[in-house]
Design a protein around this motif. Structure first.
Motif, PDB file in Angstrom:
ATOM      1  N   GLU A 140      57.052 -51.075 -14.189  1.00 59.40           N
ATOM      2  CA  GLU A 140      55.843 -50.293 -13.922  1.00 59.40           C
ATOM      3  C   GLU A 140      55.787 -49.899 -12.449  1.00 59.40           C
ATOM      4  O   GLU A 140      56.015 -50.721 -11.568  1.00 59.40           O
ATOM      5  N   ARG A 141      55.469 -48.638 -12.192  1.00 59.22           N
ATOM      6  CA  ARG A 141      55.258 -48.178 -10.813  1.00 59.22           C
ATOM      7  C   ARG A 141      54.433 -46.890 -10.859  1.00 59.22           C
ATOM      8  O   ARG A 141      54.444 -46.174 -11.858  1.00 59.22           O
ATOM      9  N   SER A 142      53.763 -46.627  -9.786  1.00 61.50           N
ATOM     10  CA  SER A 142      52.930 -45.433  -9.710  1.00 61.50           C
ATOM     11  C   SER A 142      53.808 -44.202  -9.510  1.00 61.50           C
ATOM     12  O   SER A 142      54.999 -44.295  -9.211  1.00 61.50           O
ATOM     13  N   ALA A 143      53.161 -43.012  -9.662  1.00 60.77           N
ATOM     14  CA  ALA A 143      53.915 -41.769  -9.495  1.00 60.77           C
ATOM     15  C   ALA A 143      54.442 -41.644  -8.070  1.00 60.77           C
ATOM     16  O   ALA A 143      55.553 -41.157  -7.843  1.00 60.77           O
ATOM     17  N   GLU A 144      53.644 -42.067  -7.097  1.00 58.00           N
ATOM     18  CA  GLU A 144      54.102 -41.987  -5.699  1.00 58.00           C
ATOM     19  C   GLU A 144      55.272 -42.936  -5.462  1.00 58.00           C
ATOM     20  O   GLU A 144      56.263 -42.579  -4.803  1.00 58.00           O
ATOM     21  N   TRP A 148      57.327 -43.952  -7.697  1.00 56.49           N
ATOM     22  CA  TRP A 148      58.461 -43.505  -8.507  1.00 56.49           C
ATOM     23  C   TRP A 148      59.295 -42.458  -7.785  1.00 56.49           C
ATOM     24  O   TRP A 148      60.509 -42.360  -7.992  1.00 56.49           O
ATOM     25  N   ASN A 184      53.895 -37.522 -19.325  1.00 53.88           N
ATOM     26  CA  ASN A 184      53.234 -38.482 -20.216  1.00 53.88           C
ATOM     27  C   ASN A 184      53.534 -38.132 -21.664  1.00 53.88           C
ATOM     28  O   ASN A 184      54.321 -37.222 -21.967  1.00 53.88           O
ATOM     29  N   LEU A 207      53.487 -35.901 -14.658  1.00 57.23           N
ATOM     30  CA  LEU A 207      53.004 -37.010 -13.819  1.00 57.23           C
ATOM     31  C   LEU A 207      53.634 -36.966 -12.429  1.00 57.23           C
ATOM     32  O   LEU A 207      53.041 -37.433 -11.465  1.00 57.23           O
TER      33      LEU A 207
END
Length: 697
Positions: A78-82, A84, A105, A111
């Motif tokens: 799991e990681r945020s778009a930033e 990633w 998504n 995303l």
């Protein structure tokens, strides 16, 4: 004669015809050979090109699979778009064939996306949203197939007036069997050819991707100029789309018969000459190797004979197969008596032979031995025992097979003797330091002993006066009152005598030189042993002593005398530091405010520490940077009458116990000297585990 000439002419004509026929047959045969050679070489070229095309397809499939694994790893946690975008940009930097990487998504909403850093945006002329249909179809198929799907290729116009063919790969991202999103990678078809196909396969050929009907989609490389052209085609079947990999090579084939024959004869001649040359060189090399081997054996023999370290080799059954002269001299036994000897060895002490043999059998039964050295005891032929240090390693032959064990053995008798001499010298040096310290306290002892001795004298005089009055009969004695007064006086005398004895005993115990025996001692007992001497110094310098002792601290394992000396030395240094601060005119505390704190508590490393911390905290002027660099250097001192050995000896004593002695500054002024000692329980367990009989291996 006239009749014979026609016969001769006919024979000559028939012979000429035979030669012509033979020549024609040879020419036809040579022509056939040339044609067959050409066909064979052409087939070999075509076969090689087919193999190269198959390898190119394999390279492209392998590269796409690696990219797929990299993209899957990008979404493995799991990681945020930033967050990633950073690893995604790194992925595009490593894979030039990928032009754009998108994270969408489950409804295909964007995303985040990252574009290749090696060129401008490929969607600058044609907006990405206008191509949503192709992506939707690919992702729908990918969701249905639960795997990656490639879209049909499409053309993207570029700002330079040109364009490129690209294809999208859609990978469904799942969590517990449920699709949570999609990873979409946009591939450049020309990038697939230039980046995924290995460079040796793509040199000098034309490599292209075409559709099934032959429409060329991407081209990489231009075939070299030659007399003939060869083409090989291979299918690149990907989920959702199929490409044709076309490889074109223009490799010439021999066209003249003399070239083939000359090349064949020249090749055979060169091969024969090369074989003769290689045989001659091999013979010279063999002679050189034999000479070098003889010199190496002689050098090794000379080196082994001159070594002071004993060498011993044993096979897998424990039999001795080699010893050098140094080992024979060390144990006093000839090599003939040692070779092929099994257990027990003649240099084993009889009282330890059983222990050595059992340990030897256990070690030889294992697969390997530790390479670190260990100590043991050997016996010379005359029966004298001596300590040795053994370092052993597996003996591996030229083919990598384990054939035995090789040992290097050092006689450490002289080293042990030197260590004992050094230890004795250090003991004498520490004893001298203690005597010097007690000499400095002589005046304090005389002042301290005057009080109990004066009290004893006063109580004794009073008792004698009471007895004298009673015997003179001046007044009728009151027996009970007299008895109480005498009992009180005698008790006071005993208390003062005990007080004086404690002062003398503390100095005697401190000065007494004893063997280094580590014992279990409570931290409070170490402090109580030096308190009389500390109080003497404190009264002279006007310093107040403060104790901070954690009574829950477990006992420590230490050399009691040495640790008491360290505590006393640090306490005296702290009091002298505060006293020198007053004498040098530095801002000093009031007389009642000069406090030396002695603190004992568990070390702060963790809640269940196996170390106890002892600290001496003063309120002096602190330690300057110049003094700090040489603080623990032997014979360095800031005192006019000092020897410069106190802190150096203190650090040596603490390090011998496995602890650490250090210092730190206190705000607004002062210094903390602290050291650690091991807890008795943990140290005893470690000592029991390390204690063993000297082992032979």
């Amino acid at each position: 004669m006239v009749l014979k000439f026609p016969r001769l002419a006919g024979w000559a004509s028939r012979r000429g015809s035979l030669w012509l026929l033979l020549l024609a047959l040879v020419v036809a045969l040579l022509g056939l050979l040339v044609w067959l050679a050409g066909r064979y070489e052409s087939s070999m070229v075509q076969s090689r090109l087919e193999d190269h095309a198959a390898l190119a397809v394999t390279d492209m499939r392998s590269g796409l699979n690696r990219n797929l694994q990299a993209i899957q790893a990008l979404h493995a946690r799991e990681r945020s778009a930033e967050a990633w975008q950073v690893p995604a940009a790194q992925l595009l930097h490593e894979h030039r064939e990928i032009l754009r990487l998108e994270w969408r998504n489950e409804t295909l909403d964007m995303l985040g996306f990252v574009e290749t850093p090696f060129r401008k945006s490929v969607f600058e002329q044609l907006d990405r949203t206008s191509l949503q249909t192709d992506v939707s179809l690919a992702c729908t198929s990918a969701r249905r197939m639960s795997g990656p799907v490639y879209s049909t290729s499409y053309f993207l116009p570029q700002a330079d007036g040109l364009g490129m063919e690209v294809s999208d790969m859609c990978l469904p991202l799942t969590d517990a069997g449920r699709v949570t999103g999609y990873a979409v990678a946009t591939y450049s078809l020309q990038g697939l050819l230039s980046e995924l196909v290995s460079k040796p396969l793509s040199q000098g050929i034309g490599l292209s991707l075409t559709e099934a009907d032959g429409t060329r989609l991407a081209l990489y490389g231009v075939p070299a100029r030659a007399s003939r052209s060869f083409v090989a085609r291979q299918l690149l079947d990907l989920p959702g789309i199929t490409f044709v990999v076309r490889m074109e090579s223009r490799l010439g084939t021999p066209a003249l018969f003399p070239n083939i024959l000359t090349a064949l004869v020249a090749a055979l001649s060169l091969a024969l000459m090369a074989v003769l040359f290689l045989l001659g060189r091999d013979m010279r090399r063999r002679l050189q190797v034999e000479n070098d081997l003889g010199e190496a054996l002689a050098f090794r023999k000379a080196m082994e004979n001159s070594l002071l370290t004993g060498l011993r080799a044993r096979d897998l059954h424990g039999r001795i197969t080699y010893v050098n002269p140094a080992f024979c001299k060390m144990v006093g036994v000839d090599a003939q008596e040692l070779l092929n000897q099994s257990m027990p060895s003649p240099y084993w002490p009889p009282e330890l032979a059983g222990v050595y043999q059992r340990r030897q059998e256990m070690r030889l039964a294992g697969n390997h031995l530790p390479r670190e050295g260990h100590e043991s005891v050997f016996m010379r032929k005359d029966g004298t025992r001596f300590p040795v240090l053994i370092m052993e390693a597996p003996l591996i032959n030229a083919v990598g097979k384990h054939t035995g064990w090789m040992s290097a053995i050092l006689d450490v008798s002289e080293q042990r003797r030197t260590e004992e001499v050094s230890r004795a010298s250090q003991d004498r040096l520490q004893a001298s330091a203690r005597l010097a310290m007690v000499g400095e306290m002589a005046s304090l002892l005389s002042h301290e002993l005057n009080q109990p001795l004066a009290a004893i004298s006063s109580y004794a005089t009073g008792s004698l006066n009471l007895l004298a009055h009673a015997s003179a009969g001046d007044q009728p004695p009151d027996a009970p009152a007299l008895s109480d007064d005498l009992r009180l006086a005698m008790g006071r005398i005993a208390e003062q005598a005990e007080r004086a004895g404690k002062v003398i005993k503390s100095v005697h115990d401190f000065v007494r030189r004893s063997e280094r025996v580590r014992e279990v001692v409570t931290p409070r007992a170490l402090l109580d042993a030096i308190m009389p001497l500390v109080i003497l110094q404190a009264r002279k310098l006007g310093v107040r002593i403060s104790l901070e002792v954690d009574e829950t601290c477990p006992p420590v394992l230490c050399d009691r005398t040495m640790v008491e000396q360290v505590l006393l030395n640090l306490a005296r240094n702290g009091m002298q530091a505060m006293h020198s601060s007053d004498e040098t005119g530095q801002p000093a505390l009031a007389l009642s405010g000069k406090v030396l704190t002695l603190r004992i508590r568990p070390a702060a490393s963790n809640a269940h520490s196996q170390w106890i911390e002892f600290a001496v905290i003063d309120q002096g002027e602190g330690i300057s940077s110049e003094v700090a660099r040489q603080l623990f250097t032997p014979f360095f001192t800031t005192k006019q009458e000092g020897m410069g050995l106190g802190l150096s000896l203190c650090r040596t004593v603490i390090e011998q116990h496995g602890g650490f002695l250090g210092y730190e500054s206190v705000q607004p002024q002062g210094t903390i000297f602290s050291f650690t000692l091991p807890v008795a329980v943990a140290k005893s367990a470690a000592g029991a585990a390390m204690h063993h009989t000297p082992g032979e291996s």
